[in-house]
Design a protein around this motif. Structure first.
Motif, PDB file in Angstrom:
ATOM      1  N   SER A 122       0.826  -1.214   0.000  1.00 60.66           N
ATOM      2  CA  SER A 122       0.000   0.000   0.000  1.00 60.66           C
ATOM      3  C   SER A 122       0.856   1.258   0.000  1.00 60.66           C
ATOM      4  CB  SER A 122      -0.928   0.006   1.220  1.00 60.66           C
ATOM      5  OG  SER A 122      -1.853  -1.055   1.161  1.00 60.66           O
ATOM      6  N   MET A 126       0.797   4.217  -2.714  1.00 59.60           N
ATOM      7  CA  MET A 126       0.472   5.591  -2.327  1.00 59.60           C
ATOM      8  C   MET A 126       1.600   6.548  -2.673  1.00 59.60           C
ATOM      9  SD  MET A 126      -1.781   5.439   1.185  1.00 59.60           S
ATOM     10  CE  MET A 126      -0.672   4.418   2.127  1.00 59.60           C
ATOM     11  N   ASP A 129       1.154   7.913  -5.830  1.00 63.51           N
ATOM     12  CA  ASP A 129      -0.066   8.725  -5.909  1.00 63.51           C
ATOM     13  C   ASP A 129      -1.284   7.930  -6.349  1.00 63.51           C
ATOM     14  OD1 ASP A 129       1.232  11.080  -5.073  1.00 63.51           O
ATOM     15  OD2 ASP A 129       1.972  11.416  -7.104  1.00 63.51           O
ATOM     16  N   LYS A 130      -1.356   6.668  -5.959  1.00 62.73           N
ATOM     17  CA  LYS A 130      -2.496   5.839  -6.323  1.00 62.73           C
ATOM     18  C   LYS A 130      -3.481   5.702  -5.164  1.00 62.73           C
ATOM     19  CE  LYS A 130      -0.390   5.073 -10.175  1.00 62.73           C
ATOM     20  NZ  LYS A 130      -0.807   5.862 -11.368  1.00 62.73           N
ATOM     21  N   PRO A 131      -4.764   5.905  -5.422  1.00 61.61           N
ATOM     22  CA  PRO A 131      -5.772   5.546  -4.422  1.00 61.61           C
ATOM     23  C   PRO A 131      -5.650   4.064  -4.094  1.00 61.61           C
ATOM     24  CG  PRO A 131      -6.742   6.858  -6.175  1.00 61.61           C
ATOM     25  CD  PRO A 131      -5.358   6.487  -6.633  1.00 61.61           C
ATOM     26  N   VAL A 132      -5.888   3.708  -2.824  1.00 61.34           N
ATOM     27  CA  VAL A 132      -5.698   2.315  -2.399  1.00 61.34           C
ATOM     28  C   VAL A 132      -6.911   1.811  -1.628  1.00 61.34           C
ATOM     29  CG1 VAL A 132      -4.350   0.776  -0.909  1.00 61.34           C
ATOM     30  CG2 VAL A 132      -3.181   2.461  -2.328  1.00 61.34           C
ATOM     31  N   ALA A 152      -1.527   9.024   3.423  1.00 61.22           N
ATOM     32  CA  ALA A 152      -2.811   9.243   2.747  1.00 61.22           C
ATOM     33  C   ALA A 152      -3.293  10.671   2.943  1.00 61.22           C
ATOM     34  CB  ALA A 152      -3.848   8.256   3.270  1.00 61.22           C
ATOM     35  N   LYS A 155      -0.998  13.206   0.903  1.00 60.19           N
ATOM     36  CA  LYS A 155      -1.225  13.164  -0.535  1.00 60.19           C
ATOM     37  C   LYS A 155      -2.693  13.326  -0.919  1.00 60.19           C
ATOM     38  CE  LYS A 155       2.864  10.545  -1.941  1.00 60.19           C
ATOM     39  NZ  LYS A 155       3.219  11.380  -3.102  1.00 60.19           N
ATOM     40  N   LEU A 157      -5.182  11.281  -0.787  1.00 59.14           N
ATOM     41  CA  LEU A 157      -5.590  10.161  -1.622  1.00 59.14           C
ATOM     42  C   LEU A 157      -6.934   9.595  -1.188  1.00 59.14           C
ATOM     43  CD1 LEU A 157      -2.177   8.278  -1.742  1.00 59.14           C
ATOM     44  CD2 LEU A 157      -3.260   9.475  -3.648  1.00 59.14           C
ATOM     45  N   THR A 159      -8.851   6.574  -0.108  1.00 59.65           N
ATOM     46  CA  THR A 159      -8.453   5.300   0.481  1.00 59.65           C
ATOM     47  C   THR A 159      -9.666   4.653   1.144  1.00 59.65           C
ATOM     48  OG1 THR A 159      -7.783   6.370   2.564  1.00 59.65           O
ATOM     49  CG2 THR A 159      -6.058   6.009   0.904  1.00 59.65           C
TER      50      THR A 159
END
Length: 483
Positions: A122, A126, A129-132, A152, A155, A157, A159
């Protein structure tokens, strides 16, 4: 390798391969600037596609706007089964290579691995910069939960932690009823599960040949190296073992804790005591009674206590758990559960005088509220008798536009997943973001650590993220193995 070094390497990878992500910010926090970047579909990459990972893949991909572009698993048999349903997806055994190769082709990452790999995978996603969407419990160590929450937030994000029942009708209803004051301020919660994700047996010796379908090094990941033993670790028994899972408390506790934790607006406990056997350094105790003391909130009395029971025979007999017309049976607490039964969220419906197999009991100033786990209405008990709360339920339903309850897991289960995808599309908000999930997970993990110090009360300092008992602090973290 220290976690900070792992994070640094992940950050360097992100810097070397990053492009402007199509979905990064929640719609509320960056609505004006994020609209032009939001895509009409979300390209998902899945890390871990067997067992629970297969369910996550099924429910995420059931969203009309999802395009599954990458699948990753250390078990080639599980990877093959998943790829047959998603033949266009690229296949990987190593999530690090997948994230590196496909950074600009992935919009969101789904992490469904054993617990010890939740944070490493995870955090890397992250940092890109990826949603998780990460399965519960969020992490294997307290330090990781805090790091994931921090990253999170920094950034911004989208989540979500995989606690599907968080989005179910009866749990939402119970939260609203408690917060409406239906039993007054709550002073105690009892929660229980007779599932057995512990291991009191001997530590296995020797080694077995690693199956051709399994990459054992990648399965171990950042955890310490050890020889492979058949039927001990993979595919499901890792939950029982200290190096990889979090026991029954970390498995079912997250689900059953969730509603009371949310309803009572709890934060982090002050003290934790686990009544269990002496630690063996390998498997979690099969039976645990964990007592937490929390700071009071607006929905609790000044002194608030939470008691968790797990393992065969749970819960222990307690006057707070005696039901009207009580029978001797407490439900199914068999020690001979199949793997499918152990992994199932479902509880058999109990009779009026029988305590449900799994659930929680709120004890307040004006009575008790029983919340079975799950898809059953909560029940109010006053002076040893059930009380009709149909009017209170109707009022809460109407005030919150809850609609008609649907008690079908096949249709309700995907809602939590779809909420995450809709949030990535800028059309909804998640209900279990890492800002919430990390605190819930930290609470759970503190009880797991207390199992290493049977019958000793540990004192937790939320500000310093340390125990007063220094010998317990070594279990808040662990070094990452290079692999």
């Amino acid at each position: 390798m220290e976690k900070r070094e792992f994070l640094k390497k992940s950050s360097m990878l992100a810097a070397s391969t990053a492009v402007i992500p199509s979905v990064v910010f929640s719609c509320k926090e960056r609505e004006a600037k994020a609209v032009v970047k939001v895509k009409s579909s979300i390209r998902t990459a899945h890390i871990g596609v067997g067992n629970m990972g297969a369910e996550d893949l099924r429910d995420i991909s059931s969203h009309a706007k999802v395009d599954v572009v990458a699948l990753c698993d250390v078990d080639s048999n599980m990877l093959k089964a998943a790829s047959e349903k998603h033949p266009k997806a690229k296949l990987y055994a190593d999530y690090r290579k997948m994230l590196s190769d496909m950074t600009d082709e992935i919009d969101a990452v789904i992490v469904s691995t054993p617990d010890h790999t939740h944070a490493p995978a995870s955090l890397m996603a992250m940092n890109l910069d990826k949603p998780v969407y990460c399965q519960k419990p969020l992490t294997h160590h307290v330090s990781e939960a805090r790091q994931m929450r921090k990253l999170a937030n920094e950034k911004k994000l989208v989540t979500q932690m995989g606690i599907q029942v968080h989005s179910f009708y009866d749990y939402k209803l119970a939260t609203l009823l408690i917060q409406s004051g239906i039993i007054g301020k709550v002073h105690t919660v009892h929660a229980w599960s007779p599932k057995n994700w512990g291991y009191d047996g001997p530590i296995p010796e020797g080694s077995d040949p690693v199956p051709d379908n399994l990459d054992w090094n990648l399965w171990l990941g950042t955890s310490s190296e050890r020889p492979y033993k058949k039927d001990i670790y993979h595919p499901g028994n890792w939950r029982k073992l200290m190096d990889y899972g979090c026991g029954t408390l970390g498995d079912m506790g997250v689900h059953i804790f969730d509603t009371p934790y949310n309803a009572l607006a709890l934060d982090i406990p002050k003290t934790i005591t686990n009544n269990c056997r002496e630690p063996n350094g390998f498997g979690f105790p099969e039976n645990n009674v964990v007592t937490y003391e929390f700071p009071g909130t607006e929905y609790t009395t000044e002194e608030f206590k939470w008691i968790w029971y797990d393992g065969p025979g749970a819960p222990e007999i307690h006057e707070d758990l005696v039901l009207p017309n009580a029978s001797a049976s407490k439900g199914n607490s068999s020690t001979d559960e199949s793997m499918e039964d152990k992994m199932s969220l479902e509880t058999k419906v109990a009779g009026e005088g029988t305590l449900p197999d799994q659930g929680a009991m709120f004890v307040g100033e004006k009575g008790r509220l029983l919340l079975p786990h799950f898809m059953q209405l909560p029940k109010k008990i006053v002076d040893g008798s059930y009380v009709d709360i149909s009017e209170e339920i109707a009022a809460v339903e109407k005030a919150n536009n809850m609609g008609t309850p649907i008690r079908d897991y096949a249709s309700e289960g995907p809602k939590h997943y779809h909420q995450f995808i809709d949030a990535c599309l800028g059309k909804d908000e998640v209900s279990a973001p890492f800002s919430y999930a990390a605190r819930l997970t930290e609470t759970i993990l503190l009880g797991v650590i207390a199992g290493r110090f049977p019958n000793q009360t540990l004192h937790w300092n939320n500000e310093t993220a340390k125990f007063d008992e220094d010998e317990a602090n070594q279990y808040l973290d662990s070094p990452y193995r290079e692999f």
